[in-house]
Enzyme design. Structure first.
Site, PDB file in Angstrom:
ATOM      1  N   LEU A   1     -17.019  22.326 -41.779  1.00 39.01           N
ATOM      2  CA  LEU A   1     -17.572  22.955 -40.580  1.00 39.01           C
ATOM      3  C   LEU A   1     -16.497  23.144 -39.517  1.00 39.01           C
ATOM      4  O   LEU A   1     -16.439  24.201 -38.871  1.00 39.01           O
ATOM      5  CB  LEU A   1     -18.719  22.097 -40.010  1.00 39.01           C
ATOM      6  CG  LEU A   1     -19.253  22.567 -38.660  1.00 39.01           C
ATOM      7  CD1 LEU A   1     -19.837  23.974 -38.759  1.00 39.01           C
ATOM      8  CD2 LEU A   1     -20.293  21.592 -38.113  1.00 39.01           C
TER       9      LEU A   1
ATOM     10  N   ALA B   1     -17.054  12.985 -39.514  1.00 38.87           N
ATOM     11  CA  ALA B   1     -17.972  12.032 -40.148  1.00 38.87           C
ATOM     12  C   ALA B   1     -17.424  11.612 -41.503  1.00 38.87           C
ATOM     13  O   ALA B   1     -16.552  12.285 -42.061  1.00 38.87           O
ATOM     14  CB  ALA B   1     -19.352  12.665 -40.336  1.00 38.87           C
TER      15      ALA B   1
ATOM     16  N   THR C   1     -18.562  11.772 -44.924  1.00 35.62           N
ATOM     17  CA  THR C   1     -19.631  12.605 -45.482  1.00 35.62           C
ATOM     18  C   THR C   1     -19.879  12.416 -46.981  1.00 35.62           C
ATOM     19  O   THR C   1     -20.696  13.141 -47.550  1.00 35.62           O
ATOM     20  CB  THR C   1     -19.323  14.100 -45.225  1.00 35.62           C
ATOM     21  OG1 THR C   1     -18.055  14.405 -45.832  1.00 35.62           O
ATOM     22  CG2 THR C   1     -19.273  14.419 -43.754  1.00 35.62           C
TER      23      THR C   1
ATOM     24  N   TRP D   1     -27.115  20.764 -46.711  1.00 40.63           N
ATOM     25  CA  TRP D   1     -26.580  21.484 -47.873  1.00 40.63           C
ATOM     26  C   TRP D   1     -25.473  22.474 -47.474  1.00 40.63           C
ATOM     27  O   TRP D   1     -25.517  23.662 -47.819  1.00 40.63           O
ATOM     28  CB  TRP D   1     -27.705  22.225 -48.600  1.00 40.63           C
ATOM     29  CG  TRP D   1     -28.760  21.369 -49.218  1.00 40.63           C
ATOM     30  CD1 TRP D   1     -29.139  20.102 -48.847  1.00 40.63           C
ATOM     31  CD2 TRP D   1     -29.603  21.701 -50.333  1.00 40.63           C
ATOM     32  NE1 TRP D   1     -30.150  19.644 -49.654  1.00 40.63           N
ATOM     33  CE2 TRP D   1     -30.460  20.602 -50.574  1.00 40.63           C
ATOM     34  CE3 TRP D   1     -29.722  22.821 -51.148  1.00 40.63           C
ATOM     35  CZ2 TRP D   1     -31.411  20.600 -51.591  1.00 40.63           C
ATOM     36  CZ3 TRP D   1     -30.679  22.832 -52.165  1.00 40.63           C
ATOM     37  CH2 TRP D   1     -31.506  21.724 -52.385  1.00 40.63           C
TER      38      TRP D   1
ATOM     39  N   TYR E   1     -25.924   6.793 -45.925  1.00 37.54           N
ATOM     40  CA  TYR E   1     -25.464   7.938 -45.125  1.00 37.54           C
ATOM     41  C   TYR E   1     -26.575   8.378 -44.161  1.00 37.54           C
ATOM     42  O   TYR E   1     -26.350   8.558 -42.965  1.00 37.54           O
ATOM     43  CB  TYR E   1     -25.070   9.085 -46.060  1.00 37.54           C
ATOM     44  CG  TYR E   1     -24.776  10.391 -45.370  1.00 37.54           C
ATOM     45  CD1 TYR E   1     -23.570  10.606 -44.707  1.00 37.54           C
ATOM     46  CD2 TYR E   1     -25.709  11.443 -45.386  1.00 37.54           C
ATOM     47  CE1 TYR E   1     -23.308  11.819 -44.075  1.00 37.54           C
ATOM     48  CE2 TYR E   1     -25.450  12.643 -44.759  1.00 37.54           C
ATOM     49  CZ  TYR E   1     -24.252  12.834 -44.112  1.00 37.54           C
ATOM     50  OH  TYR E   1     -23.990  14.031 -43.485  1.00 37.54           O
TER      51      TYR E   1
ATOM     52  N   ASP F   1     -30.241  16.446 -42.680  1.00 39.80           N
ATOM     53  CA  ASP F   1     -31.610  16.414 -43.215  1.00 39.80           C
ATOM     54  C   ASP F   1     -31.894  15.084 -43.926  1.00 39.80           C
ATOM     55  O   ASP F   1     -33.051  14.742 -44.170  1.00 39.80           O
ATOM     56  CB  ASP F   1     -31.834  17.588 -44.184  1.00 39.80           C
ATOM     57  CG  ASP F   1     -30.815  17.631 -45.314  1.00 39.80           C
ATOM     58  OD1 ASP F   1     -29.681  17.120 -45.125  1.00 39.80           O
ATOM     59  OD2 ASP F   1     -31.128  18.166 -46.390  1.00 39.80           O
TER      60      ASP F   1
ATOM     61  N   ASP G   1      -8.802   9.064 -34.605  1.00 37.27           N
ATOM     62  CA  ASP G   1      -9.811   8.417 -35.440  1.00 37.27           C
ATOM     63  C   ASP G   1     -10.936   8.006 -34.490  1.00 37.27           C
ATOM     64  O   ASP G   1     -10.682   7.271 -33.520  1.00 37.27           O
ATOM     65  CB  ASP G   1      -9.192   7.190 -36.128  1.00 37.27           C
ATOM     66  CG  ASP G   1     -10.134   6.573 -37.152  1.00 37.27           C
ATOM     67  OD1 ASP G   1     -11.344   6.472 -36.862  1.00 37.27           O
ATOM     68  OD2 ASP G   1      -9.661   6.188 -38.230  1.00 37.27           O
ATOM     69  N   ILE G   2     -12.154   8.481 -34.726  1.00 43.00           N
ATOM     70  CA  ILE G   2     -13.227   8.208 -33.753  1.00 43.00           C
ATOM     71  C   ILE G   2     -13.625   6.734 -33.711  1.00 43.00           C
ATOM     72  O   ILE G   2     -14.386   6.329 -32.842  1.00 43.00           O
ATOM     73  CB  ILE G   2     -14.467   9.124 -33.951  1.00 43.00           C
ATOM     74  CG1 ILE G   2     -15.100   8.929 -35.334  1.00 43.00           C
ATOM     75  CG2 ILE G   2     -14.117  10.576 -33.690  1.00 43.00           C
ATOM     76  CD1 ILE G   2     -16.475   9.599 -35.468  1.00 43.00           C
TER      77      ILE G   2
ATOM     78  N   GLY H   1     -12.398  19.577 -41.234  1.00 47.52           N
ATOM     79  CA  GLY H   1     -13.464  19.548 -42.239  1.00 47.52           C
ATOM     80  C   GLY H   1     -14.022  20.939 -42.515  1.00 47.52           C
ATOM     81  O   GLY H   1     -13.566  21.940 -41.936  1.00 47.52           O
TER      82      GLY H   1
HETATM   83  N1  LIG Z   1     -21.631  18.694 -45.901  1.00 53.50           N
HETATM   84  C1  LIG Z   1     -22.975  18.699 -45.814  1.00 53.50           C
HETATM   85  O1  LIG Z   1     -23.686  19.085 -46.745  1.00 53.50           O
HETATM   86  C2  LIG Z   1     -23.630  18.229 -44.530  1.00 53.50           C
HETATM   87  C3  LIG Z   1     -25.036  18.197 -44.480  1.00 53.50           C
HETATM   88  C4  LIG Z   1     -25.646  17.748 -43.312  1.00 53.50           C
HETATM   89  C5  LIG Z   1     -24.869  17.342 -42.240  1.00 53.50           C
HETATM   90  N2  LIG Z   1     -23.514  17.379 -42.323  1.00 53.50           N
HETATM   91  C6  LIG Z   1     -22.731  16.906 -41.174  1.00 53.50           C
HETATM   92  O2  LIG Z   1     -22.013  17.999 -40.633  1.00 53.50           O
HETATM   93  C7  LIG Z   1     -20.758  17.543 -40.119  1.00 53.50           C
HETATM   94  C8  LIG Z   1     -19.623  18.336 -40.727  1.00 53.50           C
HETATM   95  O3  LIG Z   1     -19.648  18.148 -42.149  1.00 53.50           O
HETATM   96  P1  LIG Z   1     -18.490  18.684 -43.078  1.00 53.50           P
HETATM   97  O4  LIG Z   1     -19.100  19.020 -44.390  1.00 53.50           O
HETATM   98  O5  LIG Z   1     -17.692  19.713 -42.349  1.00 53.50           O
HETATM   99  O6  LIG Z   1     -17.630  17.356 -43.274  1.00 53.50           O
HETATM  100  P2  LIG Z   1     -16.188  17.191 -43.940  1.00 53.50           P
HETATM  101  O7  LIG Z   1     -15.737  18.448 -44.553  1.00 53.50           O
HETATM  102  O8  LIG Z   1     -16.252  15.960 -44.754  1.00 53.50           O
HETATM  103  O9  LIG Z   1     -15.280  16.918 -42.655  1.00 53.50           O
HETATM  104  C9  LIG Z   1     -15.390  15.747 -41.932  1.00 53.50           C
HETATM  105  C10 LIG Z   1     -14.321  15.735 -40.877  1.00 53.50           C
HETATM  106  O10 LIG Z   1     -14.329  14.437 -40.255  1.00 53.50           O
HETATM  107  C11 LIG Z   1     -13.009  13.926 -40.265  1.00 53.50           C
HETATM  108  N3  LIG Z   1     -13.088  12.471 -40.244  1.00 53.50           N
HETATM  109  C12 LIG Z   1     -13.476  11.620 -41.219  1.00 53.50           C
HETATM  110  N4  LIG Z   1     -13.418  10.350 -40.785  1.00 53.50           N
HETATM  111  C13 LIG Z   1     -12.988  10.405 -39.497  1.00 53.50           C
HETATM  112  C14 LIG Z   1     -12.717   9.438 -38.509  1.00 53.50           C
HETATM  113  N5  LIG Z   1     -12.870   8.125 -38.742  1.00 53.50           N
HETATM  114  N6  LIG Z   1     -12.284   9.849 -37.298  1.00 53.50           N
HETATM  115  C15 LIG Z   1     -12.100  11.157 -37.047  1.00 53.50           C
HETATM  116  N7  LIG Z   1     -12.325  12.127 -37.939  1.00 53.50           N
HETATM  117  C16 LIG Z   1     -12.769  11.748 -39.154  1.00 53.50           C
HETATM  118  C17 LIG Z   1     -12.381  14.510 -41.501  1.00 53.50           C
HETATM  119  O11 LIG Z   1     -10.974  14.433 -41.433  1.00 53.50           O
HETATM  120  P3  LIG Z   1     -10.116  14.589 -42.818  1.00 53.50           P
HETATM  121  O12 LIG Z   1     -10.488  15.924 -43.386  1.00 53.50           O
HETATM  122  O13 LIG Z   1      -8.716  14.543 -42.372  1.00 53.50           O
HETATM  123  O14 LIG Z   1     -10.550  13.439 -43.668  1.00 53.50           O
HETATM  124  C18 LIG Z   1     -12.902  15.940 -41.406  1.00 53.50           C
HETATM  125  O15 LIG Z   1     -12.174  16.657 -40.428  1.00 53.50           O
HETATM  126  C19 LIG Z   1     -20.707  16.030 -40.419  1.00 53.50           C
HETATM  127  O16 LIG Z   1     -21.166  15.321 -39.315  1.00 53.50           O
HETATM  128  C20 LIG Z   1     -21.691  15.876 -41.544  1.00 53.50           C
HETATM  129  O17 LIG Z   1     -22.219  14.574 -41.612  1.00 53.50           O
HETATM  130  C21 LIG Z   1     -22.881  17.815 -43.443  1.00 53.50           C
END
Ligand SMILES: NC(=O)c1ccc[n+]([C@@H]2O[C@H](COP(=O)([O-])OP(=O)(O)OC[C@H]3O[C@@H](n4cnc5c(N)ncnc54)[C@H](OP(=O)(O)O)[C@@H]3O)[C@@H](O)[C@H]2O)c1
Length: 278
Positions: A12, A58, A60, A148, A123, A100, A34-35, A10
């Protein structure tokens, strides 16, 4: 130190894999584990024997969660709890990523870690319930609330704005939601430090300063030299499936207690634009 990153593919996760040096880091994506699959989660934890597990995996898609509630809770809450149980049984420390969006946005001053959770979206609810249940399983786990998020290697707000600005003369962007943009690189660096400092409990990690999406978009377009006009509009004018908090600025006190100071979002945006063009 040995570290297992779940969600390594992902936004992050990729930044964590790039930024983490000096420790043994194993990064896995959904294709590896897969978690939602408790047996597989246990298997990889036994195999890797990490001191720290960083749970960045997650579902997301905030709007997608509204129509896929079951998936949202299965991954973001139940999957996270499964990882926590396995971490506890294996004696590993856990750092979980939250959001947030656990807040309702009715405050007008920065949210503190002890403020009431009152999520308005599916979410947000899945993350808020995960926080509560994780702290029950591992009271010493570290919950990093961020917001964000932007960075290279995936979909994010600045990337969308840049693509639209290249083809459109005018962009309407909401001006009545305020938050803290956060660069994946800066968040990843903070997470590395938090693990090294054995952080516990809720820690809020965003870039410093706050803005509305409109102000963020204006700054993004300014950084490119394009002549696209950015026009402020209201949330009501841009209806979306999931409600968003109108104010979700989070206090940096919890992070400062670990002597970690984040750069401003404007500084972070400048580095992102450089990274993106390089
Ligand atoms: N993006 C934001 O603005 C934001 C804001 C606040 C908090 N967060 C939190 O920060 C964290 C990282 O966010 P991010 O933006 O990096 O998310 P992201 O780019 O959507 O990446 C999510 C990761 O989770 C993997 N994933 C999805 N479903 C899964 C499952 N069932 N089992 C195992 N892995 C799974 C995805 O794999 P694939 O890529 O192969 O699908 C990807 O590696 C998350 O917890 C998110 O909720 C994000």
């Amino acid at each position: 130190m040995k570290v297992l990153i779940l969600g390594a593919t992902g936004l992050l996760g990729q930044a964590l894999m790039r930024e983490w040096s000096g420790d043994e880091v194993v990064g896995l994506g959904v294709d590896d584990v897969d978690i939602r699959n408790a047996e597989k989660v246990w298997e990889v934890i036994v195999k890797t024997r990490p001191e720290w597990i960083v749970l960045a995996a997650a579902y997301t898609d905030v709007d997608g969660c509204e129509s896929n509630q079951e998936l949202a809770f299965a991954v973001n809450r139940d999957g996270a709890v499964q990882v926590a149980r396995a971490a506890k049984n294996a004696g590993a420390k856990l750092l979980f990523l939250s959001s947030d969006y656990v807040f309702d946005g009715t405050k007008t001053s920065p949210y503190e870690i002890g403020d009431n959770r009152n999520p308005q979206s599916v979410y947000g609810r899945s993350k808020a319930e995960a926080e509560i249940q994780l702290l029950e399983v591992i009271p010493t786990c570290c919950i990093v609330r961020t917001a964000w998020l932007f960075g290279t290697g995936g979909k994010c707000f600045p990337d969308t704005i840049l693509k639209l600005a290249a083809t459109r003369p005018l962009l309407d962007v909401v001006n009545d939601q305020r938050g803290c943009p956060t660069y994946s690189v800066d968040l990843a660096r903070a997470i590395v430090q938090l693990c090294r400092k054995s952080a516990k409990g809720i820690v809020q990690v965003t870039n410093a300063g706050d803005c509305s999406w409109f102000e963020f978009a204006r700054e993004i377009v300014k950084g490119t030299g394009l002549s696209t006009e950015v026009r402020p509009v209201s949330t009501q004018q841009m209806a979306r499936p999931a409600p968003r908090p109108s104010y979700s600025v989070m206090s940096a006190k919890s992070l400062a207690s670990y002597e970690i100071i984040m750069p401003t979002w404007q500084d972070a945006l400048g580095r992102y634009l450089q990274e993106r063009s390089g």
